[in-house]
Design a protein around this motif. Structure first.
Motif, PDB file in Angstrom:
ATOM      1  N   GLY A 189       2.541   2.600  10.200  1.00  0.00           N
ATOM      2  CA  GLY A 189       3.052   1.536   9.340  1.00  0.00           C
ATOM      3  C   GLY A 189       3.156   0.208  10.066  1.00  0.00           C
ATOM      4  N   ASP A 190       3.530   0.252  11.333  1.00  0.00           N
ATOM      5  CA  ASP A 190       3.618  -0.971  12.118  1.00  0.00           C
ATOM      6  C   ASP A 190       2.248  -1.604  12.306  1.00  0.00           C
ATOM      7  N   LEU A 191       1.235  -0.785  12.602  1.00  0.00           N
ATOM      8  CA  LEU A 191      -0.109  -1.334  12.760  1.00  0.00           C
ATOM      9  C   LEU A 191      -0.585  -2.000  11.468  1.00  0.00           C
ATOM     10  N   LEU A 192      -0.397  -1.320  10.332  1.00  0.00           N
ATOM     11  CA  LEU A 192      -0.834  -1.899   9.063  1.00  0.00           C
ATOM     12  C   LEU A 192      -0.121  -3.216   8.769  1.00  0.00           C
ATOM     13  N   SER A 193       1.162  -3.265   9.077  1.00  0.00           N
ATOM     14  CA  SER A 193       1.920  -4.488   8.807  1.00  0.00           C
ATOM     15  C   SER A 193       1.384  -5.668   9.603  1.00  0.00           C
ATOM     16  N   ARG A 194       0.836  -5.415  10.782  1.00  0.00           N
ATOM     17  CA  ARG A 194       0.291  -6.478  11.617  1.00  0.00           C
ATOM     18  C   ARG A 194      -1.013  -7.031  11.056  1.00  0.00           C
ATOM     19  N   LEU A 195      -1.594  -6.316  10.099  1.00  0.00           N
ATOM     20  CA  LEU A 195      -2.785  -6.802   9.405  1.00  0.00           C
ATOM     21  C   LEU A 195      -2.447  -7.369   8.031  1.00  0.00           C
ATOM     22  N   GLY A 196      -1.164  -7.336   7.675  1.00  0.00           N
ATOM     23  CA  GLY A 196      -0.733  -7.868   6.387  1.00  0.00           C
ATOM     24  C   GLY A 196      -0.661  -6.850   5.277  1.00  0.00           C
ATOM     25  N   VAL A 197      -0.694  -5.556   5.634  1.00  0.00           N
ATOM     26  CA  VAL A 197      -0.594  -4.483   4.643  1.00  0.00           C
ATOM     27  C   VAL A 197       0.790  -3.863   4.747  1.00  0.00           C
ATOM     28  N   ARG A 198       1.590  -4.024   3.709  1.00  0.00           N
ATOM     29  CA  ARG A 198       2.964  -3.536   3.708  1.00  0.00           C
ATOM     30  C   ARG A 198       3.049  -2.143   3.096  1.00  0.00           C
TER      31      ARG A 198
ATOM     32  N   ALA B  69       0.816  -1.212   0.000  1.00  0.00           N
ATOM     33  CA  ALA B  69       0.000   0.000   0.000  1.00  0.00           C
ATOM     34  C   ALA B  69       0.842   1.251   0.000  1.00  0.00           C
ATOM     35  N   VAL B  70       0.334   2.258  -0.681  1.00  0.00           N
ATOM     36  CA  VAL B  70       0.821   3.627  -0.528  1.00  0.00           C
ATOM     37  C   VAL B  70      -0.068   4.275   0.522  1.00  0.00           C
ATOM     38  N   VAL B  71       0.555   4.958   1.494  1.00  0.00           N
ATOM     39  CA  VAL B  71      -0.221   5.542   2.602  1.00  0.00           C
ATOM     40  C   VAL B  71       0.064   7.041   2.698  1.00  0.00           C
ATOM     41  N   PRO B  72      -0.648   7.863   1.936  1.00  0.00           N
ATOM     42  CA  PRO B  72      -0.460   9.313   2.037  1.00  0.00           C
ATOM     43  C   PRO B  72      -0.966   9.841   3.381  1.00  0.00           C
TER      44      PRO B  72
END
Length: 244
Positions: A149-158, A130-133
């Motif tokens: 970014g850490d929270l998203l990664s824990r859901l499988g979103v890099r 993902a791009v996260v603006p």
């Protein structure tokens, strides 16, 4: 104890645990909605004289939200300032306990354990880049070493830009569009992205409109954040679910 909070997340955390301790908060501290305390301007431009006049036993701050010169000025007046550093979920849980228990003299709240349990049980249901603006005019995105970014990664979103040398780099929208992402994740803070402001810049990507409070705040919102973020991501981009 008399507590002044210069961080919206920490204000909500203290209010949920020992509201009676709060005597001051920034104008941006909007939760809880009925919080009735003295206001001391913003996170980046606090009214230092107003803070000092409240005679706080401790001022709660954050390395990212608040400016070091302001915190140094408060310390020069003999005011204790507790500065949190939060870039990952484990850091958030540890620093929240330090702020509430060590800084404010409160008992460790049950909601903090609930938050830890919620994220321990969270499923990595996605397999997506993902791009996260976080801003536009100019466009800025999540880079390296960020709490969101850490929270998203824990859901499988890099985060596509997680290896960038800057934490919040400015990157032209053309490069963002061509970064090879599966989706664009648009939180409603600090920039208030909406269905009509943001997705149109990424016409070839599914756009997930995310609650900034659940993506970037560290406090009671962490309890429901896994479910809230998962639902928003799923609604926008069902095709990026992890197989099985």
């Amino acid at each position: 104890m008399r507590v002044v909070s210069l961080v919206p997340s920490l204000t909500e955390a203290v209010a949920a645990t020992g509201r009676e301790l709060l005597v001051g908060a920034t104008d941006w501290c909007e939760r809880p909605a009925d919080l009735d305390v003295a206001r001391v301007r913003g996170t980046k431009n606090p009214d230092l004289a107003a803070v000092a006049a409240l005679r706080p036993d401790v001022v709660l701050a954050n390395e990212e939200e608040n400016r070091a010169p302001d915190l140094a000025a408060l310390r020069s007046e003999g005011i204790e300032v507790l500065v949190t550093r939060i870039r990952t979920l484990p850091e958030a849980l540890t620093e929240l306990e330090r702020a509430l228990v060590t800084g404010c003299g409160l008992a460790r709240p049950a909601w903090l354990d609930d938050a830890a349990d919620a994220w321990r049980q969270a499923d990595r249901v996605f397999d997506a880049d993902a791009v996260v603006p976080i801003w536009r005019r100019p466009w800025m995105v999540l880079g390296r070493d960020t709490f969101a970014g850490d929270l998203l990664s824990r859901l499988g979103v890099r985060n596509v830009w997680a290896a960038h040398p800057e934490r919040y780099p400015r990157i032209e929208v053309e490069r963002l569009r061509g970064a090879g992402a599966d989706l664009v994740a648009l939180p409603d803070e600090p920039y208030a992205f909406t269905a009509d402001d943001g997705p149109e810049a990424f016409p070839d990507l599914p756009a997930a409109l995310l609650s900034g409070r659940h993506l970037t705040w560290y406090g009671p919102s962490l309890v429901e954040a896994p479910d809230v973020l998962t639902a928003a991501l799923s609604a926008a981009a069902p095709r990026v679910h992890r197989p099985g």
